[in-house]
Design a protein around this motif. Sequence first.
Motif, PDB file in Angstrom:
ATOM      1  N   SER A  26       6.298   3.167  -0.437  1.00  0.00           N
ATOM      2  CA  SER A  26       5.462   2.332   0.437  1.00  0.00           C
ATOM      3  C   SER A  26       6.278   1.427   1.346  1.00  0.00           C
ATOM      4  N   ASP A  27       7.494   1.067   0.946  1.00  0.00           N
ATOM      5  CA  ASP A  27       8.299   0.150   1.762  1.00  0.00           C
ATOM      6  C   ASP A  27       8.666   0.750   3.118  1.00  0.00           C
ATOM      7  N   ASP A  28       9.138   1.992   3.120  1.00  0.00           N
ATOM      8  CA  ASP A  28       9.580   2.582   4.383  1.00  0.00           C
ATOM      9  C   ASP A  28       8.829   3.853   4.760  1.00  0.00           C
ATOM     10  N   GLU A  29       7.857   4.237   3.949  1.00  0.00           N
ATOM     11  CA  GLU A  29       7.003   5.399   4.173  1.00  0.00           C
ATOM     12  C   GLU A  29       7.783   6.708   4.309  1.00  0.00           C
ATOM     13  N   ASN A 103       2.879   3.372 -15.574  1.00  0.00           N
ATOM     14  CA  ASN A 103       2.357   3.637 -14.222  1.00  0.00           C
ATOM     15  C   ASN A 103       2.838   2.634 -13.180  1.00  0.00           C
ATOM     16  N   GLU A 104       4.049   2.149 -13.371  1.00  0.00           N
ATOM     17  CA  GLU A 104       4.649   1.199 -12.436  1.00  0.00           C
ATOM     18  C   GLU A 104       6.148   1.459 -12.409  1.00  0.00           C
ATOM     19  N   TRP A 105       6.734   1.509 -11.215  1.00  0.00           N
ATOM     20  CA  TRP A 105       8.181   1.709 -11.125  1.00  0.00           C
ATOM     21  C   TRP A 105       8.886   0.503 -11.722  1.00  0.00           C
ATOM     22  N   VAL A 106       9.839   0.773 -12.605  1.00  0.00           N
ATOM     23  CA  VAL A 106      10.623  -0.289 -13.241  1.00  0.00           C
ATOM     24  C   VAL A 106      12.104   0.044 -13.093  1.00  0.00           C
TER      25      VAL A 106
END
Length: 150
Positions: A26-29, A103-106
Amino acid sequence: MVLARDLDITWGGDPERWRWIDYIESDDEEEIQVAVLLSVCWLEIKGKFPTIGLAPGTVYEVVFKVMMLDSSFGWSFPVKISATLPNGKKEEHEEFIERYRKNEWVDIPICEFTMSQENVGEVAFSMDEHDGGKWKHGMAVMGVSFCPKK
């Protein structure tokens, strides 16, 4: 960042063991491929990163960027995380990755080092678990990040 496609993932090319999916950060698509673990009893992920372009005198934090999925199982044994710096120093520790949010990037820490003349070369890193003999499932791997420590 060393993306998952640039890592040496044991059985990474076996569609019964790992699935490769397209993912948009999502940061740089930018679309990248992420490795999703389907089923292995022998986990081994290795890679290398050249340090020549890193800023001198800067402390870098090296982390595996992973996501534990709701469907994950078989992680009751710790994984071994290790790194070898260009100066020959080796760091190693164990992580119980089942404790990380699902379900979350860590970020799973690998090591920290200060970029200096003695650390010009390659950092080799790995994550493995094959002593427990348990089948593992449900971890997505984005890659390994080298970031200046704040």
